[in-house]
Design a protein around this motif. Sequence first.
Motif, PDB file in Angstrom:
ATOM      1  N   PHE A 125       0.826  -1.206   0.016  1.00 61.36           N
ATOM      2  CA  PHE A 125      -0.040   0.046   0.135  1.00 61.36           C
ATOM      3  C   PHE A 125       0.807   1.098   0.001  1.00 61.36           C
ATOM      4  O   PHE A 125       0.546   2.103  -0.760  1.00 61.36           O
ATOM      5  CB  PHE A 125      -0.904  -0.027   1.122  1.00 61.36           C
ATOM      6  CG  PHE A 125      -1.636   1.238   1.408  1.00 61.36           C
ATOM      7  CD1 PHE A 125      -2.823   1.419   0.844  1.00 61.36           C
ATOM      8  CD2 PHE A 125      -1.420   2.272   2.230  1.00 61.36           C
ATOM      9  CE1 PHE A 125      -3.640   2.691   0.881  1.00 61.36           C
ATOM     10  CE2 PHE A 125      -1.829   3.501   2.486  1.00 61.36           C
ATOM     11  CZ  PHE A 125      -3.291   3.673   1.731  1.00 61.36           C
ATOM     12  N   LEU A 128       2.627   1.787  -3.378  1.00 62.30           N
ATOM     13  CA  LEU A 128       1.734   2.492  -4.597  1.00 62.30           C
ATOM     14  C   LEU A 128       1.375   3.831  -4.166  1.00 62.30           C
ATOM     15  O   LEU A 128       0.904   4.691  -4.980  1.00 62.30           O
ATOM     16  CB  LEU A 128       0.415   1.552  -4.577  1.00 62.30           C
ATOM     17  CG  LEU A 128       0.555   0.014  -5.033  1.00 62.30           C
ATOM     18  CD1 LEU A 128      -0.435  -1.019  -4.972  1.00 62.30           C
ATOM     19  CD2 LEU A 128       1.083   0.176  -6.616  1.00 62.30           C
ATOM     20  N   LYS A 129       1.240   4.004  -2.791  1.00 60.53           N
ATOM     21  CA  LYS A 129       0.944   5.549  -2.430  1.00 60.53           C
ATOM     22  C   LYS A 129       2.090   6.484  -2.977  1.00 60.53           C
ATOM     23  O   LYS A 129       1.757   7.736  -3.200  1.00 60.53           O
ATOM     24  CB  LYS A 129       0.668   5.807  -1.071  1.00 60.53           C
ATOM     25  CG  LYS A 129       0.050   6.954  -0.392  1.00 60.53           C
ATOM     26  CD  LYS A 129      -0.327   6.946   1.004  1.00 60.53           C
ATOM     27  CE  LYS A 129      -0.935   8.512   1.465  1.00 60.53           C
ATOM     28  NZ  LYS A 129       0.008   9.505   1.237  1.00 60.53           N
ATOM     29  N   GLY A 146      -0.969   8.907  -5.086  1.00 64.19           N
ATOM     30  CA  GLY A 146       0.011   7.970  -5.921  1.00 64.19           C
ATOM     31  C   GLY A 146      -0.943   7.107  -6.866  1.00 64.19           C
ATOM     32  O   GLY A 146      -2.062   7.558  -7.358  1.00 64.19           O
ATOM     33  N   TRP A 147      -0.961   5.652  -6.659  1.00 64.08           N
ATOM     34  CA  TRP A 147      -1.786   4.677  -7.324  1.00 64.08           C
ATOM     35  C   TRP A 147      -3.145   4.479  -6.572  1.00 64.08           C
ATOM     36  O   TRP A 147      -3.743   3.385  -6.877  1.00 64.08           O
ATOM     37  CB  TRP A 147      -0.931   3.594  -7.884  1.00 64.08           C
ATOM     38  CG  TRP A 147      -0.281   4.071  -9.183  1.00 64.08           C
ATOM     39  CD1 TRP A 147      -0.858   5.151 -10.051  1.00 64.08           C
ATOM     40  CD2 TRP A 147       0.534   3.430 -10.053  1.00 64.08           C
ATOM     41  NE1 TRP A 147       0.072   5.332 -11.182  1.00 64.08           N
ATOM     42  CE2 TRP A 147       1.030   4.410 -11.180  1.00 64.08           C
ATOM     43  CE3 TRP A 147       1.200   2.104  -9.575  1.00 64.08           C
ATOM     44  CZ2 TRP A 147       2.040   3.687 -12.035  1.00 64.08           C
ATOM     45  CZ3 TRP A 147       2.053   1.838 -10.514  1.00 64.08           C
ATOM     46  CH2 TRP A 147       2.432   2.647 -11.886  1.00 64.08           C
ATOM     47  N   VAL A 148      -3.143   4.891  -5.271  1.00 60.70           N
ATOM     48  CA  VAL A 148      -4.213   4.684  -4.345  1.00 60.70           C
ATOM     49  C   VAL A 148      -5.499   4.860  -4.938  1.00 60.70           C
ATOM     50  O   VAL A 148      -5.546   5.948  -5.726  1.00 60.70           O
ATOM     51  CB  VAL A 148      -4.092   5.096  -2.759  1.00 60.70           C
ATOM     52  CG1 VAL A 148      -5.381   5.045  -2.112  1.00 60.70           C
ATOM     53  CG2 VAL A 148      -2.733   4.647  -2.384  1.00 60.70           C
ATOM     54  N   ASP A 149      -6.527   4.182  -4.982  1.00 67.84           N
ATOM     55  CA  ASP A 149      -7.754   4.437  -5.562  1.00 67.84           C
ATOM     56  C   ASP A 149      -7.723   4.615  -7.307  1.00 67.84           C
ATOM     57  O   ASP A 149      -8.502   5.468  -7.507  1.00 67.84           O
ATOM     58  CB  ASP A 149      -8.273   5.686  -5.171  1.00 67.84           C
ATOM     59  CG  ASP A 149     -10.004   5.796  -5.082  1.00 67.84           C
ATOM     60  OD1 ASP A 149     -10.366   4.774  -4.852  1.00 67.84           O
ATOM     61  OD2 ASP A 149     -10.413   6.769  -5.045  1.00 67.84           O
ATOM     62  N   SER A 150      -7.129   3.862  -7.661  1.00 68.15           N
ATOM     63  CA  SER A 150      -6.907   3.699  -8.981  1.00 68.15           C
ATOM     64  C   SER A 150      -6.776   2.202  -9.497  1.00 68.15           C
ATOM     65  O   SER A 150      -6.417   1.600  -8.822  1.00 68.15           O
ATOM     66  CB  SER A 150      -5.400   4.472  -9.522  1.00 68.15           C
ATOM     67  OG  SER A 150      -4.435   3.649  -9.519  1.00 68.15           O
ATOM     68  N   GLY A 153      -3.545   0.626  -9.048  1.00 71.49           N
ATOM     69  CA  GLY A 153      -3.275   0.236  -7.826  1.00 71.49           C
ATOM     70  C   GLY A 153      -4.114  -1.028  -7.314  1.00 71.49           C
ATOM     71  O   GLY A 153      -3.775  -1.929  -6.904  1.00 71.49           O
ATOM     72  N   TRP A 223      -7.854  -6.808  -0.785  1.00 71.39           N
ATOM     73  CA  TRP A 223      -7.134  -5.782  -1.601  1.00 71.39           C
ATOM     74  C   TRP A 223      -7.955  -4.555  -1.904  1.00 71.39           C
ATOM     75  O   TRP A 223      -7.275  -3.265  -1.729  1.00 71.39           O
ATOM     76  CB  TRP A 223      -5.958  -6.361  -2.520  1.00 71.39           C
ATOM     77  CG  TRP A 223      -5.250  -5.338  -3.165  1.00 71.39           C
ATOM     78  CD1 TRP A 223      -5.276  -4.763  -4.230  1.00 71.39           C
ATOM     79  CD2 TRP A 223      -4.142  -4.562  -2.403  1.00 71.39           C
ATOM     80  NE1 TRP A 223      -4.171  -3.677  -4.646  1.00 71.39           N
ATOM     81  CE2 TRP A 223      -3.593  -3.651  -3.339  1.00 71.39           C
ATOM     82  CE3 TRP A 223      -3.788  -4.633  -1.222  1.00 71.39           C
ATOM     83  CZ2 TRP A 223      -2.643  -2.692  -2.947  1.00 71.39           C
ATOM     84  CZ3 TRP A 223      -2.717  -3.730  -0.840  1.00 71.39           C
ATOM     85  CH2 TRP A 223      -2.260  -2.812  -1.603  1.00 71.39           C
ATOM     86  N   ILE A 227      -7.281  -0.599  -1.066  1.00 76.01           N
ATOM     87  CA  ILE A 227      -6.443   0.383  -2.073  1.00 76.01           C
ATOM     88  C   ILE A 227      -7.793   1.378  -2.526  1.00 76.01           C
ATOM     89  O   ILE A 227      -7.345   2.330  -3.164  1.00 76.01           O
ATOM     90  CB  ILE A 227      -5.817  -0.415  -3.130  1.00 76.01           C
ATOM     91  CG1 ILE A 227      -4.917   0.380  -3.902  1.00 76.01           C
ATOM     92  CG2 ILE A 227      -6.975  -1.110  -4.058  1.00 76.01           C
ATOM     93  CD1 ILE A 227      -3.810   0.623  -3.145  1.00 76.01           C
ATOM     94  N   THR A 228      -8.913   0.980  -2.396  1.00 76.23           N
ATOM     95  CA  THR A 228      -9.837   1.918  -2.786  1.00 76.23           C
ATOM     96  C   THR A 228     -10.495   3.033  -1.727  1.00 76.23           C
ATOM     97  O   THR A 228     -10.485   2.922  -0.551  1.00 76.23           O
ATOM     98  CB  THR A 228     -11.070   1.370  -3.439  1.00 76.23           C
ATOM     99  OG1 THR A 228     -11.714   0.781  -2.686  1.00 76.23           O
ATOM    100  CG2 THR A 228     -10.788   0.606  -4.527  1.00 76.23           C
TER     101      THR A 228
END
Lengths: 287, 279
Positions: A125, A128-129, A146-150, A153, A223, A227-228
């Motif tokens: 996590f 990715l953030k 970052g790629w959190v909520d994408s 990610g 996951w 991440i979302t």
Amino acid sequence: MNEQSLNRLISIIMLVLSLIILVPFLIMLVTSFKTMGEVLAPNFTFIPKQWAFFNYIEAMTTGNWGRYFFNSFFITAVAVVVSLIINSVAGFAFARLEFKGRDLLFFISLIGLMVPQQVTMIPVFLILKHVPLAGGNDLFGQGGMGWVDSYMGLIIPYIAGSFGVFLFRQFYLNFPKSLDDAARIDGLTSLKTYLYIYLPLSKPVLATLIVLKTTSTWNEYTWPLIITVSDKMKTVQLALTLFRDETNVQWTLMMAATTLIVLPLLIIFLTLQKYFVEGIVTTGIKG
Amino acid sequence: MILPFYLFFTVFVIIPIIVNIGLSFTNYNLDQMSFIGVKNYLNLMTDRFFWVSLKNTAIYTFFTLIFTMTLGLLLAIVLNRKLTGLKFFRTSFYLPNVTSMVAVSMVWLWLYEPSHGIVNQALGWFGIGGRQWLFDVNTALGSIIVMSIWKYTGYYMVVFLAGLQGIPGYLYEAVTVDGANGFQKFIHITLPMLTPVTFFLLVTGIINNFNVFEQVNVMTGGGPMNATTTIVHQIYSRAFFDFLMGYAASLSVVLLLIVLVLTTLNFKYSNQGADLDIG
């Protein structure tokens, strides 16, 4: 008691047992067709008195269900395709090519099977953030999401597993050495040998892995939960919990949604049973 | 050709393991981070929630594994005979394993529902009073264990079936000539021949069950009164609710160590490690 009547007795016992196993599914199905009034009535009836097909429409129009299904389909499709390509190429290399440190590298990838995903979820996590220049991050990975909520990610961590590599490696190890020699005489590079000879012969493993990877990605809950953030990035598994708040559960809608989420996999399972079982039998490990 | 795989593998498996160990010596909370030595581990020793979660996880793993393995073996033996309806039986027992844990948890939430759920209604037909299964400190963990047994038994059945089908038939013929009965065949041939499979299921089963989380988070959220909180549930809530990333990392290191120790002990004391092809 002779063999035949013993078998008949066992069959009857097994029939009763398998029906008991199926009860939760049947309850799910009948509840999804009942009205809330009937569900809350004091006496339980198995067959719905009036068939409330509208539960399905209502369940799917509560919240962003079109989007949730799209997310789940998209994530599953990309994760399956990408990880299959990467895994089969690596499996081929580990099985058929000789290069420095091959055995050590393969031994290290054993760790991927031993260490559970739950152990590494916090650092994954955080990594990715802090992806640089993504989601409002600066060059050093600071400041944004970052790629959190994408989709990146959501998808990328599924590709990292080493399970598929093992399956392909095992499979390719059984190929005769003469196959490589013949390819070399014909002047094929390793990549072409893989593409034109090994890949077309890999259909059984490909099918097994597609089935296992599709199931595990579609069913994943932990996951996406981590991440979302926003509603529009939710997957169907996360969205299932929407029918429930502190005070109230909409059982009929929840069971209708559950049925719709379980159904695609049940159909795949019933048509491709062989491949589910094969993957488990050859490795004993869940995808 | 292994580069793409190794890139992902290194960044998302190997580095995270190292980062995790590093984090466990810090007080990182997403804003600031400083090295605090073994303080997290010292705090763990006196953290009541940690000990409760450890106990719950151990209880869950023990009972789930005992039942799924025993029932899986029994079913496999029975379904290794030539029966009518064989395919239907195998399919139904395996079906729960295909469905997602969230979906299964939703269905079982409904089955366990105190006033209208089928479990209490069915008990009522026999004159037995219902219970608040998931809201009662005494029954919540047990209820989750029962559901997990229902879900996973089919998996163990399939692997045992594969093991049984790998036993060569001439072994049975040989002892039949010597006059062995069914029970003796089971003790002297089936069980010894199944040892590698059993051992493999035991090791992977411990690892898988020790990571129990989804059903707990969906069905009880760790409650009532922490009766169902597990190690992974503690990691999750410490990291993503309290944002105590460093502390949660130290919890995952403990989980990692437990899994490694159990696996090593298993390999060492069952002497079956050499026969086992993990790949």
